[in-house]
Design a protein around this motif. Structure first.
Motif, short mmCIF file in Angstrom:
data_model
loop_
_atom_site.label_atom_id
_atom_site.label_comp_id
_atom_site.label_asym_id
_atom_site.label_seq_id
_atom_site.Cartn_x
_atom_site.Cartn_y
_atom_site.Cartn_z
N VAL A 256 0.84 -1.21 0.00
CA VAL A 256 0.00 0.00 0.00
C VAL A 256 0.87 1.26 0.00
O VAL A 256 0.58 2.23 -0.71
N LEU A 260 0.79 4.10 -2.94
CA LEU A 260 0.51 5.51 -2.65
C LEU A 260 1.64 6.40 -3.17
O LEU A 260 1.39 7.48 -3.71
N LEU A 264 0.99 9.27 -6.00
CA LEU A 264 1.36 10.66 -5.76
C LEU A 264 2.39 11.14 -6.78
O LEU A 264 2.30 12.27 -7.29
#
Length: 296
Positions: A256, A260, A264
């Motif tokens: 995870v 992320l 981003l």
């Protein structure tokens, strides 16, 4: 961390979990995420510097510099990353100790290499055996940064070299017709124009760099992969917080985290590409001009 954590065996449920997640080893695990972020923040500009230097050397009119630049790109890109990492860190460490050994221990008579062993005088050990643990960690991290920067710098050099060739020749000739010197053309025309062509390749390289950070574990740095494996492994009743094999959940957390980071990065890179495309003779720049014309 909490007062009620003094006796782990008396805890249950959320109290047990809150104490388990705030142990000293878990705090080291959380700090290792910062280690990864610092590695990315430090390595990326250094690798870009290596890449720019390599691209400039490959374009040089001097044959030795051109051979050096092309050799750097070909050699590093032609070796599997993991092999280069494991070899170069050891070679760089021993090279530093050998140089210090020559300077500090000129009277040393024993062979430095004895079979498979590498021996230098105690004064040449890097870092010194008496140094605090934090010094050893910083030294290992610095070796990792140099290794990462050299590897990804070679790929960046190839991307930047191609981007320089992609700048329209007409713009270079126009600048020369206005009387600009080769240095001015390079600084004012070529370099500003090349970034839009280099950005797709550099974007991919940035994402590959993010994915390569778990290799810190192989370089002896206690990163998030190291702690996930250590903390997630089965713990027996001899431990303060026994639990079954939880590595699945720890590595799921890493998955995870990296997703992320990727999401981003893609958003920021898309904004950067849009900004660099303004006024450029590219499909993205043309789309922005049309959009601006429709808005007006």
């Amino acid at each position: 961390m909490f007062a009620y954590c003094a006796d782990p065996k008396s805890l249950e449920g959320l109290s047990w979990l809150s104490c388990y997640l705030t142990t000293g080893t878990h705090l080291s695990f959380y700090a290792s995420f910062l280690t990864v972020l610092v590695l990315l923040a430090v390595t990326a500009p250094i690798a870009l510097g290596f890449g720019f230097g390599g691209a400039m050397a490959a374009r040089s009119g001097a044959a030795p510099l051109r051979w050096l630049g092309k050799g750097y790109m070909a050699m590093v890109r032609g070796v599997p990353d993991i092999v280069f990492f494991l070899f170069f860190v050891i070679a760089l460490d021993q090279g530093i100790e050998w140089l210090i050994h020559q300077a500090r221990c000129p009277g040393w008579t024993d062979p430095i290499r004895n079979g498979l062993e590498f021996r230098v005088c105690p004064q040449a050990k890097m870092p010194p055996n008496s140094a605090p643990q934090i010094v050893h960690q910083i030294y290992g991290f610095a070796l990792a940064v140099v290794t990462f920067a050299l590897v990804f710098g070679a790929f960046a050099a190839n991307v930047l070299s191609g981007a320089m060739k992609a700048v329209p020749r007409a713009q270079i000739e126009t600048a020369e017709s206005y009387g600009m010197t080769p240095r001015q053309v390079f600084r004012r025309i070529l370099v500003p124009q090349m970034w839009i062509y280099a950005l797709p390749g550099l974007s991919n390289l940035w994402l590959v760099l993010i994915k390569a950070t778990p290799l810190l574990f192989l370089l002896g740095v206690q990163d998030i992969v190291y702690w996930a494996r250590e903390l997630g492994g089965s713990k027996t009743s001899t431990y303060a917080y026994p639990h079954p094999d939880w590595r699945l959940w720890y590595f799921l957390g890493l998955l995870v985290f990296y997703l992320l980071m990727t999401a981003l990065s893609e958003r920021l890179l898309a904004r950067l590409e849009r900004r660099l495309s303004r006024g450029q003779a590219t499909a993205s720049g043309e789309a922005q001009r049309r959009e601006g014309g429709q808005t007006a």
